[in-house]
Design a protein around this motif. Structure first.
Motif, PDB file in Angstrom:
ATOM      1  N   SER A 153       0.821  -1.201   0.000  1.00 44.88           N
ATOM      2  CA  SER A 153       0.000   0.000   0.000  1.00 44.88           C
ATOM      3  C   SER A 153       0.855   1.251   0.000  1.00 44.88           C
ATOM      4  O   SER A 153       0.485   2.272  -0.586  1.00 44.88           O
ATOM      5  N   ALA A 154       2.037   1.189   0.650  1.00 49.00           N
ATOM      6  CA  ALA A 154       2.915   2.364   0.674  1.00 49.00           C
ATOM      7  C   ALA A 154       3.367   2.716  -0.739  1.00 49.00           C
ATOM      8  O   ALA A 154       3.432   3.885  -1.115  1.00 49.00           O
ATOM      9  N   ASP A 155       3.682   1.688  -1.520  1.00 51.48           N
ATOM     10  CA  ASP A 155       4.096   1.935  -2.895  1.00 51.48           C
ATOM     11  C   ASP A 155       2.920   2.458  -3.727  1.00 51.48           C
ATOM     12  O   ASP A 155       3.108   3.285  -4.613  1.00 51.48           O
ATOM     13  N   ASP A 156       1.710   1.953  -3.448  1.00 54.16           N
ATOM     14  CA  ASP A 156       0.523   2.458  -4.135  1.00 54.16           C
ATOM     15  C   ASP A 156       0.355   3.952  -3.890  1.00 54.16           C
ATOM     16  O   ASP A 156       0.078   4.733  -4.811  1.00 54.16           O
ATOM     17  N   GLU A 157       0.514   4.365  -2.647  1.00 52.50           N
ATOM     18  CA  GLU A 157       0.380   5.784  -2.312  1.00 52.50           C
ATOM     19  C   GLU A 157       1.433   6.619  -3.025  1.00 52.50           C
ATOM     20  O   GLU A 157       1.155   7.731  -3.484  1.00 52.50           O
ATOM     21  N   ARG A 158       2.638   6.066  -3.120  1.00 54.15           N
ATOM     22  CA  ARG A 158       3.699   6.796  -3.801  1.00 54.15           C
ATOM     23  C   ARG A 158       3.398   6.968  -5.285  1.00 54.15           C
ATOM     24  O   ARG A 158       3.628   8.032  -5.857  1.00 54.15           O
TER      25      ARG A 158
END
Length: 607
Positions: free
Chosen positions: A481-486
């Motif tokens: 999810s962190a990469d999705d937000e990025r």
């Protein structure tokens, strides 16, 4: 695979031989009025004929071909379903093996060509800098497929031929002496020479036909890719005429090829039919010379029948090889085109740019890049007395350029069209070689080094996530999810807030072409979103399709992310984002200016 195929083919030949000598055995039992032998032979004959016919039916060819039928006639019987299913299954397995060989050969050959094609910048040099290899995509996809298909179709015949030739040569010698095999071999040699002469002009014409096929296909692909620009020009009628011209050239070559193949087919068919006469001439000589004068008419009839089958089948084996020559012309044409491509790929692969090592042709993802000599960590490129010319024409673009591009000192390249702005980026990226001088790239490709944004954005097939993280799909196969937000932040920073909804999310597989649904400005925005995601130290870019306001936003974002820019610019308003201005005047002339002081430096000084 070869061993299994050989066993199946040998079993088939065994059945064929047993069927072929049945007529001679009939002559013998009927001549001797042996009723018991007649019943036994009939039972064996029916079984063998049904089995053989089922084998050949599974293969899709006559029971023994034209020659075999001339030797012993044909029988038909619907019985023995067990033998039918068993042999049909065996022949199906034979075909299955041939198909698997085709898939295996195509896989090996295509993957080998791919390894050469995608090595370093070979694919770029082949398409852009080399003009002697036409349609490399067609050679890798279509020519390899046809080559492997034709070769696999001949595999069974080529594998069994040495065994059948040796066995039937022995049988023919046993019946007729040395005269039979020598006559048949001489007949084959003559037929081979004739077919060689007839085949020679066909191979070159086939190569020409495949080239024109590729040109015709490329023309349609060109219209498909550029349908909108062509429509704006109302170019339908013009492209119609030009496409038909390519079609007519292709059809004319095909007509010439068909005309040349006619004589080859005449030679092949003549060779087939004359063979049946030759078999009787071979046995007639020893008969009329008195070699078999001690045999009764019944025994002589049986001998003639058996010898006719053996001789005709031996001739049939040679005829089969002659018939393969028509396929070999196609295989030879494909071999020429594939071999020519392979030689070029290997030649380009061996040719290395003296200024760029193999390590710099790939992405450095772990920050482990290091050189033999200690270099300043803040330097990306070091150019010393570099001269640059157009590879195709030799036109001089830049002469004796010395430049050091270091972190925090962005460079803007200005100049009129044709002065070498993009060409300089190609040299920095290792796509072109300099005419003279030294170019050292002291950093790596990738997130921790340099990323180049081409003037024409490139998008692969795949989801929105794959477009943003390209070419790092294999680096982040599973994103959290962190990469999705990025990724979402990068899209918002590039001004593509609505693209996420249009694509149905980051990971939804879209069935559209990204070039069709994005405007030129959106394509460059998406390229910047990719740049924001990678966050390299240095970025080489061009933004001709963006408005001035959008350009300022994107350049400001790049500087905020700590990137050093090497830009091909067309607007003076971008100068405030750069520390140095390199202005190209053409014919080798250039000048380097410090932006803050607007002070011209002597040619040859770096920054």
């Amino acid at each position: 695979m070869f061993l299994t195929l050989l066993c199946v083919a040998l079993l088939e030949q065994l059945v064929i031989y047993q069927v072929g000598i049945i007529p001679s055995q009939y002559y013998e039992v009927l001549g001797n009025k042996d009723f018991s032998g007649f019943k036994t032979l009939t039972a064996v004959a029916l079984t063998l004929i049904v089995v053989n016919s089922m084998v050949r039916q599974a293969r899709g060819s006559p029971a023994l071909g034209r020659e075999g039928k001339a030797a012993y006639g044909s029988w038909h019987d619907p019985g023995d379903k067990g033998s039918r299913s068993t042999l049909a299954l065996l022949k199906s397995f034979n075909q299955f093996i041939c198909n698997m060989m085709y898939v295996s050969w195509r896989k090996s050959l295509t993957e080998y060509l791919h390894s050469c094609y995608f090595q370093g910048q070979v694919y770029y040099n082949l398409h852009v800098l080399r003009e002697d290899i036409d349609n490399p995509d067609q050679r890798i996809s279509q020519d390899v497929e046809r080559f492997c298909r034709q070769l696999s179709s001949m595999a069974s015949k080529l594998i069994i031929s040495p065994f059948t030739l040796a066995y039937y040569t022995y049988q023919c010698f046993h019946s007729t002496g040395w005269l039979g095999p020598v006559s048949i071999f001489g007949y084959f040699i003559i037929g081979t020479i004739v077919n060689k002469v007839l085949m020679s002009p066909i191979v070159s014409k086939l190569v020409q036909q495949e080239k024109l096929e590729g040109d015709f296909r490329f023309k349609h692909m060109q219209i498909r890719v550029n349908a909108e620009p062509a429509a704006f020009y109302r170019a339908g009628r013009v492209e119609h005429v030009r496409t038909d011209q390519r079609l007519q050239s292709l059809l004319q070559t095909q007509r010439e090829l068909i005309g040349k193949e006619l004589w080859l087919y005449i030679g092949i068919n003549t060779f087939d039919y004359l063979g049946s006469i030759l078999s009787y001439m071979v046995i007639a000589i020893p008969i009329f010379s008195g070699v078999y004068s001690d045999l009764s008419p019944t025994e002589l009839s049986a001998l003639v029948s058996k010898n006719a089958f053996v001789s005709i089948y031996l001739i049939g084996c040679f005829s089969q090889l002659i018939n393969i020559s028509s396929i070999m012309t196609d295989v030879a044409g494909y071999t020429h085109r594939i071999g020519e491509l392979q030689e070029t790929l290997l030649s380009l692969g061996r040719k290395k740019n003296a200024n760029y090592s193999e390590a710099k042709a790939s992405w450095d993802l772990d920050g482990s890049h290091s050189g033999e000599d200690p270099v300043p960590r803040d330097t990306a490129f070091l150019l010393e007395q570099v001269s640059l010319s157009v590879p195709s024409s030799g036109k001089l673009l830049i002469k004796d350029l010395s430049l050091r591009i270091s972190q925090g000192n962005s460079v803007m390249i200005l100049g009129n069209t044709g002065t070498g702005k993009t060409s300089l980026l190609r040299v920095l990226g290792g796509l072109w070689e300099s005419t003279r001088g030294s170019i050292k790239m002291l950093t790596c490709f990738g997130p921790r080094g340099v990323v180049f944004l081409p003037q024409r954005p490139f998008f692969t097939d795949g989801s929105l996530r794959e477009q943003v993280i390209y070419p790092l799909k294999e680096i982040y196969p599973v994103s959290g999810s962190a990469d999705d937000e990025r990724i979402v932040q990068c899209l918002e920073l590039a001004g593509l807030n609505d693209l996420l909804a249009r694509a149905g999310g980051l990971d939804k597989r879209v069935d559209w072409n990204w070039y069709d649904i994005l405007s030129p400005g959106e394509m460059q925005r998406l390229s910047f979103a990719r740049l924001f995601y990678l966050q390299p130290k240095y970025a080489d870019e061009a933004t001709s399709a963006l408005t001035e306001e959008v350009e300022h936003e994107l350049y400001r974002a790049c500087l905020q992310l700590g990137m050093t820019l090497i830009s091909v610019g067309h607007r003076a308003s971008l100068e405030k984002f750069h520390s140095w201005i390199l202005k190209l005047h053409g014919e080798g002339r250039w000048e380097l200016t410090r932006c803050e002081k607007m002070k011209r430096l002597p040619a040859g000084e770096g920054c």
